[in-house]
Design an enzyme around this catalytic site. Structure first.
Site, PDB file in Angstrom:
ATOM      1  N   SER A 189      -5.979  -0.298  13.389  1.00  0.00           N
ATOM      2  CA  SER A 189      -6.679   0.979  13.570  1.00  0.00           C
ATOM      3  C   SER A 189      -7.209   1.064  15.004  1.00  0.00           C
ATOM      4  O   SER A 189      -7.442   0.033  15.644  1.00  0.00           O
ATOM      5  CB  SER A 189      -7.861   1.035  12.593  1.00  0.00           C
ATOM      6  OG  SER A 189      -8.758   2.062  12.939  1.00  0.00           O
ATOM      7  N   ARG A 235      -1.338  -1.810  -6.255  1.00  0.00           N
ATOM      8  CA  ARG A 235      -1.907  -2.190  -7.560  1.00  0.00           C
ATOM      9  C   ARG A 235      -1.632  -1.111  -8.606  1.00  0.00           C
ATOM     10  O   ARG A 235      -1.434  -1.415  -9.767  1.00  0.00           O
ATOM     11  CB  ARG A 235      -3.425  -2.407  -7.424  1.00  0.00           C
ATOM     12  CG  ARG A 235      -3.801  -3.580  -6.536  1.00  0.00           C
ATOM     13  CD  ARG A 235      -5.248  -3.527  -6.135  1.00  0.00           C
ATOM     14  NE  ARG A 235      -5.538  -2.264  -5.470  1.00  0.00           N
ATOM     15  CZ  ARG A 235      -6.736  -1.826  -5.145  1.00  0.00           C
ATOM     16  NH1 ARG A 235      -7.791  -2.567  -5.429  1.00  0.00           N
ATOM     17  NH2 ARG A 235      -6.907  -0.671  -4.549  1.00  0.00           N
ATOM     18  N   GLY A 252      -1.198   7.750   0.596  1.00  0.00           N
ATOM     19  CA  GLY A 252      -1.444   7.899   2.031  1.00  0.00           C
ATOM     20  C   GLY A 252      -0.277   7.544   2.950  1.00  0.00           C
ATOM     21  O   GLY A 252       0.868   7.954   2.739  1.00  0.00           O
ATOM     22  N   PRO A 260      -3.650   3.790  14.149  1.00  0.00           N
ATOM     23  CA  PRO A 260      -3.845   5.229  14.024  1.00  0.00           C
ATOM     24  C   PRO A 260      -5.294   5.612  14.329  1.00  0.00           C
ATOM     25  O   PRO A 260      -6.218   4.810  14.183  1.00  0.00           O
ATOM     26  CB  PRO A 260      -3.551   5.517  12.547  1.00  0.00           C
ATOM     27  CG  PRO A 260      -3.012   4.242  11.967  1.00  0.00           C
ATOM     28  CD  PRO A 260      -3.511   3.134  12.848  1.00  0.00           C
ATOM     29  N   LYS A 285     -10.123  -4.919  11.177  1.00  0.00           N
ATOM     30  CA  LYS A 285      -9.035  -4.399  12.005  1.00  0.00           C
ATOM     31  C   LYS A 285      -8.971  -5.131  13.348  1.00  0.00           C
ATOM     32  O   LYS A 285      -7.889  -5.313  13.909  1.00  0.00           O
ATOM     33  CB  LYS A 285      -9.194  -2.883  12.204  1.00  0.00           C
ATOM     34  CG  LYS A 285      -9.034  -2.091  10.903  1.00  0.00           C
ATOM     35  CD  LYS A 285      -7.680  -2.343  10.241  1.00  0.00           C
ATOM     36  CE  LYS A 285      -7.427  -1.438   9.054  1.00  0.00           C
ATOM     37  NZ  LYS A 285      -6.149  -1.687   8.372  1.00  0.00           N
ATOM     38  N   VAL A 292      -2.866  -7.513  -2.938  1.00  0.00           N
ATOM     39  CA  VAL A 292      -2.522  -8.359  -1.781  1.00  0.00           C
ATOM     40  C   VAL A 292      -3.690  -9.200  -1.281  1.00  0.00           C
ATOM     41  O   VAL A 292      -3.515 -10.075  -0.437  1.00  0.00           O
ATOM     42  CB  VAL A 292      -1.931  -7.536  -0.595  1.00  0.00           C
ATOM     43  CG1 VAL A 292      -0.592  -6.921  -0.966  1.00  0.00           C
ATOM     44  CG2 VAL A 292      -2.907  -6.487  -0.092  1.00  0.00           C
ATOM     45  N   GLY A 312       0.835  -1.213   0.000  1.00  0.00           N
ATOM     46  CA  GLY A 312       0.000   0.000   0.000  1.00  0.00           C
ATOM     47  C   GLY A 312       0.861   1.252   0.000  1.00  0.00           C
ATOM     48  O   GLY A 312       0.559   2.223   0.690  1.00  0.00           O
ATOM     49  N   TYR A 329     -15.097  -2.930   8.201  1.00  0.00           N
ATOM     50  CA  TYR A 329     -13.773  -2.332   8.442  1.00  0.00           C
ATOM     51  C   TYR A 329     -13.326  -2.633   9.879  1.00  0.00           C
ATOM     52  O   TYR A 329     -12.212  -3.108  10.100  1.00  0.00           O
ATOM     53  CB  TYR A 329     -13.830  -0.822   8.194  1.00  0.00           C
ATOM     54  CG  TYR A 329     -12.493  -0.142   8.351  1.00  0.00           C
ATOM     55  CD1 TYR A 329     -11.523  -0.235   7.351  1.00  0.00           C
ATOM     56  CD2 TYR A 329     -12.176   0.580   9.504  1.00  0.00           C
ATOM     57  CE1 TYR A 329     -10.288   0.377   7.501  1.00  0.00           C
ATOM     58  CE2 TYR A 329     -10.946   1.195   9.652  1.00  0.00           C
ATOM     59  CZ  TYR A 329     -10.004   1.094   8.646  1.00  0.00           C
ATOM     60  OH  TYR A 329      -8.769   1.696   8.789  1.00  0.00           O
ATOM     61  N   ASN A 345       0.568  -2.582   5.211  1.00  0.00           N
ATOM     62  CA  ASN A 345      -0.205  -1.347   5.407  1.00  0.00           C
ATOM     63  C   ASN A 345      -1.397  -1.239   4.452  1.00  0.00           C
ATOM     64  O   ASN A 345      -2.330  -0.489   4.728  1.00  0.00           O
ATOM     65  CB  ASN A 345       0.778  -0.165   5.203  1.00  0.00           C
ATOM     66  CG  ASN A 345       0.085   1.115   4.830  1.00  0.00           C
ATOM     67  OD1 ASN A 345      -0.471   1.800   5.688  1.00  0.00           O
ATOM     68  ND2 ASN A 345       0.065   1.453   3.539  1.00  0.00           N
TER      69      ASN A 345
END
Ligand SMILES: NC(=O)c1ccc[n+]([C@@H]2O[C@H](COP(=O)([O-])OP(=O)(O)OC[C@H]3O[C@@H](n4cnc5c(N)ncnc54)[C@H](OP(=O)(O)O)[C@@H]3O)[C@@H](O)[C@H]2O)c1
Length: 256
Positions: free
Chosen positions: A141, A37, A16, A184, A158, A63, A12, A154, A89
């Site tokens: 996260s 990608r 970001g 984060p 995580k 991935v 990744g 999501y 990441n």
């Protein structure tokens, strides 16, 4: 830990947090293996980093696709004797209410955020076990501790990452391999640009990357930030289920 002249793999890295981390590692003469990608974005980053002394290698890979990961990592293992630091990441998030429930998006989220760590790990673990050294970093996260309405997949992905890495950390201690979990709060990236809810303490991406970079340097087991969000997420995590759901549904009603 000194972070120079190391071989550092980042998934990744095209955008970001991953991109900002790549810039920091590049400044310290590391050999970088950058994966994503969108190769055009990786090429742009490589050009941007060409003034640094380290070497940069780019790999296009989804991935969440196990066969793409095995092919890509077979290539990586042929070209590099060892990886010192692997940073998993790559991540995706979609807001999804019950009205637009979509199992394909759920697969993309869990596939990238969780299996996007599992598949590369399967390829790299033998190298780490054999060398009895190295650092594995997984980006989770602060949203790993409760099911937030509209972000359930999501949060679930995580939670899986944090819980899995906790067990892995214990298991890898006897092999002298460090496992770091990064949690984060809100960071200003393409991922959060599409959020339609308040994001307290939204942090600039370079600041987030530098906290992560310094945390890796210090060999922290968990890198979590910003502190007020860490404290609130702990407190939210401690709430009994009934109280959490009562408060969260008030917020959810306002959201609609
Ligand atoms: N931003 C935040 O507030 C925040 C907070 C907590 C945790 N995080 C986590 O931090 C990590 C980075 O997120 P970000 O905020 O930097 O988001 P971002 O700017 O959207 O970057 C996501 C990165 O992941 C890559 N990616 C996505 N799906 C992929 C796949 N299937 N295969 C390979 N690469 C893939 C993207 O590259 P390509 O599209 O080129 O493949 C991109 O480089 C994620 O794990 C995210 O969950 C972010």
């Amino acid at each position: 830990m000194k972070i120079n002249n190391k071989t550092v793999l980042i998934t990744g890295a095209s955008s970001g947090i991953g991109k900002a981390l790549a810039k920091l590692f590049a400044k310290e003469r590391n050999k970088l293996i950058l994966i994503a990608r969108r190769t055009e974005k990786l090429e742009e980053l490589k050009d941007e980093l060409s003034g640094n002394n380290g070497e940069i290698y780019l790999y296009k890979c989804d991935v969440s696709n196990s066969s793409e990961v095995s092919n890509t990592f077979a290539d990586i293992k042929t070209n590099f004797d060892s990886i010192d630091i692997a940073i998993f990441n790559a991540g995706q998030s979609y807001l999804m209410s019950v009205k637009n429930f979509d199992s394909h998006k759920a697969e993309a989220i869990i596939g990238t955020n969780f299996f996007g760590i599992v598949y590369p790990l399967e390829q790299l673990l033998p190298l780490f076990l054999e060398r009895k050294s190295g650092t594995i970093v997984g980006v989770s996260s602060l949203a790993d501790n409760r099911g937030f309405a509209g972000s359930g997949f999501y949060c679930a992905s995580k939670a899986a990452v944090s819980v899995y890495l906790e067990g892995l950390s214990v298991e890898l201690k006897k092999y002298n391999v460090k496992v770091i979990t990064v949690k984060p709060g809100f960071v200003k990236t393409a991922m959060t640009a599409k959020n339609n809810f308040p994001m307290p303490m939204l942090m600039p991406v370079d600041k987030a990357a530098s906290i992560i970079f310094n945390g890796i340097k210090k060999g922290k087991r968990i890198i979590q930030f910003p502190l007020p969000m860490v404290i609130s997420s702990r407190l939210i995590g401690l709430l009994p289920a009934g109280i959490y759901e009562f408060l969260a549904s008030k917020f959810d009603r306002k959201r609609k």
